[in-house]
Design a protein around this motif. Structure first.
Motif, PDB file in Angstrom:
ATOM      1  N   THR A 269       0.831  -1.203   0.000  1.00 18.13           N
ATOM      2  CA  THR A 269       0.000   0.000   0.000  1.00 18.13           C
ATOM      3  C   THR A 269       0.864   1.252   0.000  1.00 18.13           C
ATOM      4  OG1 THR A 269      -1.683  -1.210   1.247  1.00 18.13           O
ATOM      5  CG2 THR A 269      -1.876   1.184   1.188  1.00 18.13           C
ATOM      6  N   ALA A 270       0.570   2.153  -0.923  1.00 23.61           N
ATOM      7  CA  ALA A 270       1.375   3.370  -1.098  1.00 23.61           C
ATOM      8  C   ALA A 270       0.829   4.504  -0.251  1.00 23.61           C
ATOM      9  CB  ALA A 270       1.398   3.770  -2.576  1.00 23.61           C
ATOM     10  N   GLY A 271       0.863   4.302   1.055  1.00 26.77           N
ATOM     11  CA  GLY A 271       0.431   5.336   1.974  1.00 26.77           C
ATOM     12  C   GLY A 271       1.583   6.222   2.396  1.00 26.77           C
ATOM     13  N   PHE A 281       9.917   0.335  -6.695  1.00 27.41           N
ATOM     14  CA  PHE A 281       9.316   0.191  -8.026  1.00 27.41           C
ATOM     15  C   PHE A 281       8.727   1.501  -8.543  1.00 27.41           C
ATOM     16  CE2 PHE A 281       9.817  -4.236  -7.055  1.00 27.41           C
ATOM     17  CZ  PHE A 281      10.046  -4.808  -8.290  1.00 27.41           C
ATOM     18  N   MET A 282       8.332   2.407  -7.652  1.00 32.94           N
ATOM     19  CA  MET A 282       7.887   3.714  -8.128  1.00 32.94           C
ATOM     20  C   MET A 282       9.062   4.537  -8.645  1.00 32.94           C
ATOM     21  SD  MET A 282       4.731   4.428  -8.392  1.00 32.94           S
ATOM     22  CE  MET A 282       4.521   6.198  -8.222  1.00 32.94           C
ATOM     23  N   ASP A 283      10.224   4.392  -8.027  1.00 37.66           N
ATOM     24  CA  ASP A 283      11.404   5.119  -8.494  1.00 37.66           C
ATOM     25  C   ASP A 283      11.801   4.696  -9.905  1.00 37.66           C
ATOM     26  OD1 ASP A 283      11.594   6.553  -6.172  1.00 37.66           O
ATOM     27  OD2 ASP A 283      13.152   5.314  -5.262  1.00 37.66           O
ATOM     28  N   LYS A 284      11.698   3.403 -10.188  1.00 36.53           N
ATOM     29  CA  LYS A 284      12.136   2.916 -11.496  1.00 36.53           C
ATOM     30  C   LYS A 284      11.027   2.903 -12.547  1.00 36.53           C
ATOM     31  CE  LYS A 284      12.794  -1.529 -12.070  1.00 36.53           C
ATOM     32  NZ  LYS A 284      13.220  -2.945 -11.967  1.00 36.53           N
ATOM     33  N   ALA A 285       9.776   3.143 -12.128  1.00 37.28           N
ATOM     34  CA  ALA A 285       8.653   3.090 -13.067  1.00 37.28           C
ATOM     35  C   ALA A 285       8.735   4.200 -14.100  1.00 37.28           C
ATOM     36  CB  ALA A 285       7.336   3.172 -12.314  1.00 37.28           C
ATOM     37  N   ASP A 286       8.383   3.881 -15.347  1.00 38.71           N
ATOM     38  CA  ASP A 286       8.246   4.912 -16.375  1.00 38.71           C
ATOM     39  C   ASP A 286       6.780   5.176 -16.707  1.00 38.71           C
ATOM     40  OD1 ASP A 286       8.035   2.386 -17.473  1.00 38.71           O
ATOM     41  OD2 ASP A 286       9.136   2.868 -19.319  1.00 38.71           O
ATOM     42  N   VAL A 287       5.921   4.172 -16.529  1.00 44.15           N
ATOM     43  CA  VAL A 287       4.482   4.313 -16.786  1.00 44.15           C
ATOM     44  C   VAL A 287       3.709   3.827 -15.565  1.00 44.15           C
ATOM     45  CG1 VAL A 287       2.526   3.566 -18.196  1.00 44.15           C
ATOM     46  CG2 VAL A 287       4.730   4.070 -19.282  1.00 44.15           C
ATOM     47  N   VAL A 288       2.744   4.626 -15.135  1.00 52.42           N
ATOM     48  CA  VAL A 288       1.881   4.254 -14.016  1.00 52.42           C
ATOM     49  C   VAL A 288       0.444   4.188 -14.516  1.00 52.42           C
ATOM     50  CG1 VAL A 288       1.018   4.905 -11.733  1.00 52.42           C
ATOM     51  CG2 VAL A 288       3.404   5.373 -12.349  1.00 52.42           C
ATOM     52  N   LEU A 289      -0.166   3.003 -14.406  1.00 49.36           N
ATOM     53  CA  LEU A 289      -1.573   2.836 -14.765  1.00 49.36           C
ATOM     54  C   LEU A 289      -2.401   2.949 -13.488  1.00 49.36           C
ATOM     55  CD1 LEU A 289      -3.968   2.116 -16.598  1.00 49.36           C
ATOM     56  CD2 LEU A 289      -3.390  -0.311 -16.266  1.00 49.36           C
ATOM     57  N   ALA A 290      -3.136   4.053 -13.351  1.00 44.74           N
ATOM     58  CA  ALA A 290      -3.975   4.286 -12.174  1.00 44.74           C
ATOM     59  C   ALA A 290      -5.374   3.753 -12.457  1.00 44.74           C
ATOM     60  CB  ALA A 290      -4.028   5.776 -11.853  1.00 44.74           C
ATOM     61  N   LEU A 291      -5.752   2.709 -11.732  1.00 48.15           N
ATOM     62  CA  LEU A 291      -7.035   2.036 -11.953  1.00 48.15           C
ATOM     63  C   LEU A 291      -7.980   2.317 -10.793  1.00 48.15           C
ATOM     64  CD1 LEU A 291      -5.960  -1.523 -13.188  1.00 48.15           C
ATOM     65  CD2 LEU A 291      -7.164   0.204 -14.528  1.00 48.15           C
ATOM     66  N   GLY A 292      -9.099   2.963 -11.079  1.00 43.61           N
ATOM     67  CA  GLY A 292     -10.096   3.160 -10.043  1.00 43.61           C
ATOM     68  C   GLY A 292      -9.646   4.047  -8.917  1.00 43.61           C
ATOM     69  N   THR A 293      -8.830   5.028  -9.207  1.00 42.70           N
ATOM     70  CA  THR A 293      -8.385   5.982  -8.193  1.00 42.70           C
ATOM     71  C   THR A 293      -8.548   7.395  -8.708  1.00 42.70           C
ATOM     72  OG1 THR A 293      -6.471   6.828  -6.976  1.00 42.70           O
ATOM     73  CG2 THR A 293      -5.998   5.585  -8.966  1.00 42.70           C
ATOM     74  N   SER A 294      -8.906   8.298  -7.816  1.00 41.84           N
ATOM     75  CA  SER A 294      -9.049   9.704  -8.188  1.00 41.84           C
ATOM     76  C   SER A 294      -7.703  10.387  -8.326  1.00 41.84           C
ATOM     77  CB  SER A 294      -9.883  10.447  -7.141  1.00 41.84           C
ATOM     78  OG  SER A 294      -9.219  10.437  -5.881  1.00 41.84           O
ATOM     79  N   LEU A 295      -6.621   9.707  -7.902  1.00 40.16           N
ATOM     80  CA  LEU A 295      -5.281  10.288  -7.882  1.00 40.16           C
ATOM     81  C   LEU A 295      -5.262  11.611  -7.111  1.00 40.16           C
ATOM     82  CD1 LEU A 295      -3.824   9.578 -11.451  1.00 40.16           C
ATOM     83  CD2 LEU A 295      -3.259   8.455  -9.288  1.00 40.16           C
ATOM     84  N   THR A 296      -5.934  11.600  -5.990  1.00 42.57           N
ATOM     85  CA  THR A 296      -5.965  12.788  -5.142  1.00 42.57           C
ATOM     86  C   THR A 296      -4.620  12.962  -4.433  1.00 42.57           C
ATOM     87  OG1 THR A 296      -8.350  12.592  -4.774  1.00 42.57           O
ATOM     88  CG2 THR A 296      -7.083  13.847  -3.141  1.00 42.57           C
ATOM     89  N   PRO A 303       3.057  10.544  -3.259  1.00 49.53           N
ATOM     90  CA  PRO A 303       2.880  11.298  -4.506  1.00 49.53           C
ATOM     91  C   PRO A 303       3.581  10.609  -5.675  1.00 49.53           C
ATOM     92  CG  PRO A 303       4.521  12.352  -3.124  1.00 49.53           C
ATOM     93  CD  PRO A 303       3.948  11.233  -2.311  1.00 49.53           C
ATOM     94  N   ILE A 304       3.096  10.889  -6.877  1.00 50.58           N
ATOM     95  CA  ILE A 304       3.701  10.353  -8.091  1.00 50.58           C
ATOM     96  C   ILE A 304       4.649  11.406  -8.662  1.00 50.58           C
ATOM     97  CG2 ILE A 304       3.255   9.497 -10.422  1.00 50.58           C
ATOM     98  CD1 ILE A 304       0.500   8.601  -9.449  1.00 50.58           C
ATOM     99  N   ALA A 305       5.864  10.996  -8.950  1.00 49.96           N
ATOM    100  CA  ALA A 305       6.873  11.939  -9.458  1.00 49.96           C
ATOM    101  C   ALA A 305       6.486  12.475 -10.833  1.00 49.96           C
ATOM    102  CB  ALA A 305       8.239  11.256  -9.520  1.00 49.96           C
ATOM    103  N   ARG A 306       7.000  13.650 -11.162  1.00 53.51           N
ATOM    104  CA  ARG A 306       6.624  14.329 -12.400  1.00 53.51           C
ATOM    105  C   ARG A 306       7.104  13.627 -13.654  1.00 53.51           C
ATOM    106  NH1 ARG A 306       7.588  20.822 -11.191  1.00 53.51           N
ATOM    107  NH2 ARG A 306       6.051  21.002  -9.484  1.00 53.51           N
TER     108      ARG A 306
END
Length: 567
Positions: A269-271, A281-296, A303-306
């Motif tokens: 969980t990314a709390g 895995f977020m540091d090395k990710a190039d694509v993030v698929l957000a499923l069913g989240t408002s991305l608030t 937070p998701i990096a720019r």
């Protein structure tokens, strides 16, 4: 009676024995609609004309000690049933509606589909100061907020309200019912009510193909699953899709349990506090698929990096690009979108990019993370480490048969990174707004929805102080839950924000004992001061719960500032 399309239309007030009442009042009209909708109980406090009208139709009331907890129970019920059963809460006009405001605000942030039916002042006096008009004041924390003005309009207004509860983004829906209108009579044969159905939107095939192609072209994609996966009952499809493309999955706090956390591709969980797998895995990710989240954006969500390419699938068009720039946004029910993506991959014979041994990499990072934190989880210190409390809860319960929730603050941050939620709906996480005490109501609502489950709520003493008397509601309403209260005699973590007040006046200090309160209210209470006695105490409490008695285990702990992902 049938409509123009040949479908059955049920007159309001039509009894199962097919005896039609000649005359009904407004409260009876509303209750008869709730009966047709299969409502199993009506939750509230302290008074509402709907209680008697519903009880007459064998819909029992669940009466709490405060309006806020009544709403929290409705949220717990709605989220545990994934909105498949209608969660209805009512409160008295004036102070009842005023006191329910915080609970509705929490439910709005948690995206809980609740039907809120507060009574209202008699028509004509609702706008007279200082009378509190719910339909005016709740507009920003509901997705539909109206007041009934004519008794003959009740069927269509109830249809509109329930339609919105069942469709689109989950959120509280409010219909204010003036007390004089609820007493007013009408002829039910003049009013027809049709049960609204749920409609499931899905994406265009071209949008789905573009999403899949972006994922396949990525070097290190990650799926970020939100509460929409749970609300859409899409966990099975998410597992299938993740396995098909070998993509690791993390969840939002509200989405925890949407993907089984004992799965080889689970990151956790990314709390605010989180396992090391998330950061790696977020540091090395190039694509993030957000499923069913408002991305608030929230202090309590990573937070998701720019530099990430963000793809978003949500049922609410208002979520798209709300807090993050997105490369592609798709408005769809999550389960429908996942089924489309799976079908597209299989039909086109597509294969995932070789990203190496993803499962092995996850396992390696997790092992190192646990090696660092096991000394905290198994500490023998006195007062007891809060992580030892988490550890012993994990050892005492069967995750497949248990629903766990937490309270705000340290209990959330200490439990969420370690507890493995392996079954959809087995964990009620929350984190956008963090009202102390909400977890108790969530646990009661979960028990109401799933009586066979062991329901555990972990909270601190400040949270218990907000809602603790509603522990009696668990006893009186036969909702045996286990509440674990961690007592360290301080407001955990608050000294840093008020160092002068703390140093000069002890502003962060608290005192008291809580096991005796549980016993005085009719439940089982036990206080634990030694780590060796903690697990036996939890097992005794779980046994009491299994025999129908609500239990509270008070654990004397020390304040622990170190948090995973932050320390």
């Amino acid at each position: 009676m049938r409509d123009g399309n040949g479908k059955d239309v049920v007159p309001v007030g039509k009894r199962e024995e097919k005896q039609v009442m000649k005359e009904m009042n407004g409260a009876e009209v509303v209750a008869s609609i709730l009966k047709q909708e299969g409502v199993k109980q009506i939750i509230g406090f302290p008074n509402s004309e709907l209680f008697d009208a519903s009880a007459h139709l064998d819909i029992p009331p669940v009466i709490t000690r405060t309006p806020r907890v009544a709403v929290n129970i409705a949220e717990g019920y709605a989220r545990t049933t994934a909105g498949r059963e209608l969660a209805v809460v009512t409160v008295q006009y004036g102070p009842g509606a005023e006191s329910a405001f915080g609970g509705i605000a929490q439910a709005y942030n948690d995206r809980a589909p609740i039907l809120f039916l507060p009574t209202g002042y008699p028509r004509g006096s609702e706008a007279v100061a200082p009378n509190f008009e719910a339909s005016r004041n709740f507009r920003h924390i509901t997705k539909w907020c109206e007041a009934a003005s004519r008794v003959e309009h009740l069927p269509k207004l109830m249809h509109s309200a329930i339609t919105r509860v069942r469709n689109g983004r989950p959120a509280p829906v409010l219909l204010e019912l003036p007390v004089d209108l609820l007493a007013e009579k009408l002829d039910p044969s003049l009013n027809l009510y049709q049960r609204p159905r749920r409609s499931v939107p899905q994406a265009d095939a071209g949008e789905i193909a573009e999403l899949v192609n972006t994922l396949l072209a990525a070097k290190s994609p990650v799926i970020f699953a939100g509460q929409g996966v749970l609300a859409g009952s899409a966990s099975q499809e998410l597992v299938e899709f993740a396995e098909l493309l070998r993509i690791p999955v993390m969840t939002t706090p509200n989405g925890k349990s949407g993907f089984p956390e004992n799965h080889p591709l689970a990151l956790g969980t990314a709390g605010r506090a989180r396992p090391a797998t998330i950061d790696h895995f977020m540091d090395k990710a190039d694509v993030v698929l957000a499923l069913g989240t408002s991305l608030t954006r929230s202090h309590y969500i990573l937070p998701i990096a720019r530099d990430k390419v963000v793809l978003q699938v949500t049922i609410d068009e208002g979520d798209l690009g709300k807090d993050y720039p997105i490369a592609q946004g798709v408005v769809s029910d999550v389960r429908a979108a996942l089924m489309q993506m799976i079908a597209h991959v299989r039909t086109e014979g597509l294969t995932a990019t070789d990203c190496g041994d993803i499962a092995g990499e996850i396992r390696s990072i997790r092992t190192a993370f646990m090696e660092r934190w096991v000394p905290f989880l198994t500490a023998d210190s006195e007062p007891i480490s809060p992580y030892r409390v988490v550890w012993e809860i994990m050892r005492a319960v069967d995750p497949a048969k248990t629903i766990v929730t937490h309270d705000a603050g340290n209990p959330r941050d200490q439990l969420s990174p370690f507890y493995e939620a392996s079954v959809p709906g087995s964990y009620i996480g929350w984190g956008k707004t963090t009202q102390l005490g909400s977890g108790l109501g969530f646990a009661l609502g979960a028990k109401l929805a799933r009586p066979e489950a062991t329901v555990v709520n972990l909270m601190g003493e400040a949270a218990f102080g907000m809602v603790g008397i509603d522990f009696e509601t668990a006893i009186r309403c036969s909702l045996p839950i286990l509440t674990v209260v961690m007592r360290n005699n301080v407001l955990g973590g608050y000294a840093a924000s008020m160092p002068i007040a703390t140093g000069k006046y002890g502003a962060n200090r608290m005192s008291g004992g809580y096991a005796p309160i549980a016993e005085a209210l009719g439940g089982y209470g036990e206080c634990v001061t030694s780590p060796a006695k903690l697990r036996p105490a939890l097992l005794r409490a779980i046994e009491k719960v299994g025999h129908g008695q609500a239990a509270l285990v008070e654990v004397v702990t020390h304040e622990e500032p170190r948090l995973p992902g932050l320390s």
